[in-house]
Design an enzyme around this catalytic site. Structure first.
Site, PDB file in Angstrom:
ATOM      1  N   ASP A  19     -69.334 -61.513  37.521  1.00  0.00           N
ATOM      2  CA  ASP A  19     -69.968 -59.970  37.747  1.00  0.00           C
ATOM      3  C   ASP A  19     -71.071 -60.403  37.176  1.00  0.00           C
ATOM      4  O   ASP A  19     -72.353 -60.043  38.214  1.00  0.00           O
ATOM      5  CB  ASP A  19     -69.890 -58.937  36.296  1.00  0.00           C
ATOM      6  N   ASP A 128     -67.083 -51.298  25.654  1.00  0.00           N
ATOM      7  CA  ASP A 128     -67.806 -52.285  25.367  1.00  0.00           C
ATOM      8  C   ASP A 128     -69.342 -51.725  25.981  1.00  0.00           C
ATOM      9  O   ASP A 128     -70.278 -52.154  24.930  1.00  0.00           O
ATOM     10  CB  ASP A 128     -67.783 -53.321  26.300  1.00  0.00           C
ATOM     11  N   SER A 179     -58.182 -58.588  33.723  1.00  0.00           N
ATOM     12  CA  SER A 179     -59.734 -58.317  33.357  1.00  0.00           C
ATOM     13  C   SER A 179     -59.426 -59.036  31.612  1.00  0.00           C
ATOM     14  O   SER A 179     -58.949 -57.724  31.402  1.00  0.00           O
ATOM     15  CB  SER A 179     -60.123 -57.554  32.770  1.00  0.00           C
TER      16      SER A 179
HETATM   17  N1  ARG Z   1     -59.348 -51.804  24.593  1.00  0.00           N
HETATM   18  C1  ARG Z   1     -60.030 -53.002  24.055  1.00  0.00           C
HETATM   19  C2  ARG Z   1     -61.367 -52.892  23.370  1.00  0.00           C
HETATM   20  O1  ARG Z   1     -61.953 -51.718  23.326  1.00  0.00           O
HETATM   21  C3  ARG Z   1     -60.678 -54.740  24.589  1.00  0.00           C
HETATM   22  C4  ARG Z   1     -61.357 -54.639  26.166  1.00  0.00           C
HETATM   23  C5  ARG Z   1     -61.736 -56.135  26.182  1.00  0.00           C
HETATM   24  N2  ARG Z   1     -62.394 -55.887  28.164  1.00  0.00           N
HETATM   25  C6  ARG Z   1     -61.434 -56.400  28.710  1.00  0.00           C
HETATM   26  N3  ARG Z   1     -61.531 -56.635  29.499  1.00  0.00           N
HETATM   27  N4  ARG Z   1     -59.540 -56.826  28.168  1.00  0.00           N
HETATM   28  O2  ARG Z   1     -61.665 -53.146  22.303  1.00  0.00           O
END
Ligand code: ARG
Length: 414
Positions: A19, A128, A179
């Site tokens: 990405d 994020d 992911s």
């Molecule tokens: N759900 C978690 C958070 O918002 C982790 C996100 C991490 N991303 C992933 N691709 N697993 O902090």
């Protein structure tokens, strides 16, 4: 005549994955000179030099790797331990923690290089993007933002086609359904088969922990020493927090400790299913809470969880850089001055159990008071008057209203 096209400089949060690699030629086509920045926050088994070179190969004008492990542990993980922060009682903040640090570094680099824009590789449906952009707004409200992955919304096939057309190497393990985001505090895994919450996570979803079926049949014991609420030594050997976390991850991962299967409420209104592994977090946070039980005064111990929960929500919800966070953290720091001592942890079959604790300087536990033997220094006669006054309000209420005593009588009649 030479055309003098002004390009703007942009700093990209780069991971080395497809990405953010595809994002580089895409941002170049938009007219940016791209400075790629990778933060080493303890990602498991990543070759930072290869990632750095890859950014240049796909078109960045500059590629920077920053080893931020020490700072990440001391400035970001330590507050989580001190405040026992668990989002929804389960998630120790793994990804939510690295975002504000990444942005802090990117903003510094942008200023040093007179860049106008910061880019991140988040999609449009996660937390994020909010964390990245909230931190940018807080640290430099004039900074412009690009979010190529959110913008171009390509299918995997379109992305690969674009990659081939722009000489971006496509990784061979691209068929990985997951992911993943990771740092030294843990690993977060979502997507693929995990999206169905009725599907048990397959073993290949895990990387840091053994399945309980394959863990040792013997328990292992480790001693964690804390100073002001922060782990400072493992089995008596002092070391930086980042090293200690990495070591405990390995030891506890062998015992299958720290697997978390969480249906969580995202900031953007979606419920998502995430598989976390955070072995060190499970051990160190359990040990820390146990030492607090020994060293915190009772009113403080009862009030602190209210602040902890607020801090956990602020961290998860992109408010790490905020006045409320700083104020509440000042309270937490004040409570931690007495949290000094050692906790013995038993690691066995997925469990991290505090089995012994001591604090030479700050233990509030008084064996003379607590003992059941006749040598107790506790004044039992004083309890009689105490109970009379403690219950006086209820006693008067009952004499006037007979609510509970009547109920009892009625029940007896039936
Ligand atoms: N759900 C978690 C958070 O918002 C982790 C996100 C991490 N991303 C992933 N691709 N697993 O902090």
């Amino acid at each position: 005549m030479r055309l003098n096209i002004m390009t703007e400089k942009l700093v990209l949060a780069y991971s080395g994955g497809l990405d953010t690699s595809v994002a580089i030629p895409w941002l170049k086509e938009k007219g940016y000179d791209v400075i790629a920045v990778v933060l080493d926050v303890g990602q498991h088994g990543k070759d930072m030099q290869m990632i750095q070179e890859k950014a240049l190969t796909v078109g960045a004008i500059q590629s920077i790797v920053i080893d931020a492990k020490l700072e990440f542990a001391d400035q970001y993980v330590a507050p989580v331990i001190k405040a026992n922060m668990l989002y929804e009682g389960e998630y120790p903040m793994v990804s939510a923690l690295s975002r504000p640090l990444i942005i802090k570094k990117l903003v510094d680099i942008a200023h040093e290089n007179e860049a106008t824009t910061i880019a991140h590789g988040s999609t449009g449906h996660g937390n994020d993007q909010v964390r990245f952009e909230a931190a940018i707004h807080a640290l430099d409200p004039d900074m412009k933002i690009e979010a190529p992955i959110r913008d171009f919304q390509w299918s995997r096939e379109e992305e690969i086609e674009y990659a081939h057309a722009h000489d971006v190497p496509v990784p061979i393990d691209l068929d990985s359904p997951y992911s993943i985001d990771e740092n030294l505090w843990g690993r977060a895994n979502e997507a693929g088969i995990l999206e169905n919450p009725w599907h048990q996570a397959p073993e290949d979803a895990y990387a840091l922990t053994k399945a309980i079926e394959h863990t040792p049949n013997e328990a292992e014991f480790i001693d964690i020493t804390f100073a002001k609420g922060i782990p400072v030594a493992l089995d008596g050997v002092e070391m930086p927090l980042s090293d200690l976390i990495i070591k405990v991850n390995e030891i506890a991962g062998e015992h299958g400790i720290g697997r978390i299967d969480h249906i969580e409420n995202r900031l953007v209104g979606i419920k998502s299913r995430e598989i976390y592994e955070a072995p060190a977090a499970a051990v160190l946070m359990t040990a820390h809470k146990d030492l607090e039980d020994l060293t915190l005064e009772s009113d403080v111990a009862h009030f602190k969880p209210i602040v902890e929960q607020q801090l956990a929500n602020l961290t998860y919800e992109a408010k790490w850089v905020s006045p409320l966070f700083d104020s509440l953290m000042a309270f937490i720091d004040a409570t931690q001055s007495t949290v000094n001592g050692i906790v013995k942890m038993k690691l066995f079959k997925g469990n991290a159990i505090a089995v012994a604790r001591q604090s030479a300087t700050n233990s509030l536990y008084d064996e003379d008071l607590a003992t059941y033997t006749s040598s107790s220094s506790f004044d039992q006669a004083a309890a009689v008057g105490f109970i009379k006054l403690w219950t006086l309000g209820n006693t008067v209420y009952e004499q006037v209203n007979h609510v509970h005593s009547q109920k009892k009588k009625m029940k007896a009649e039936i």
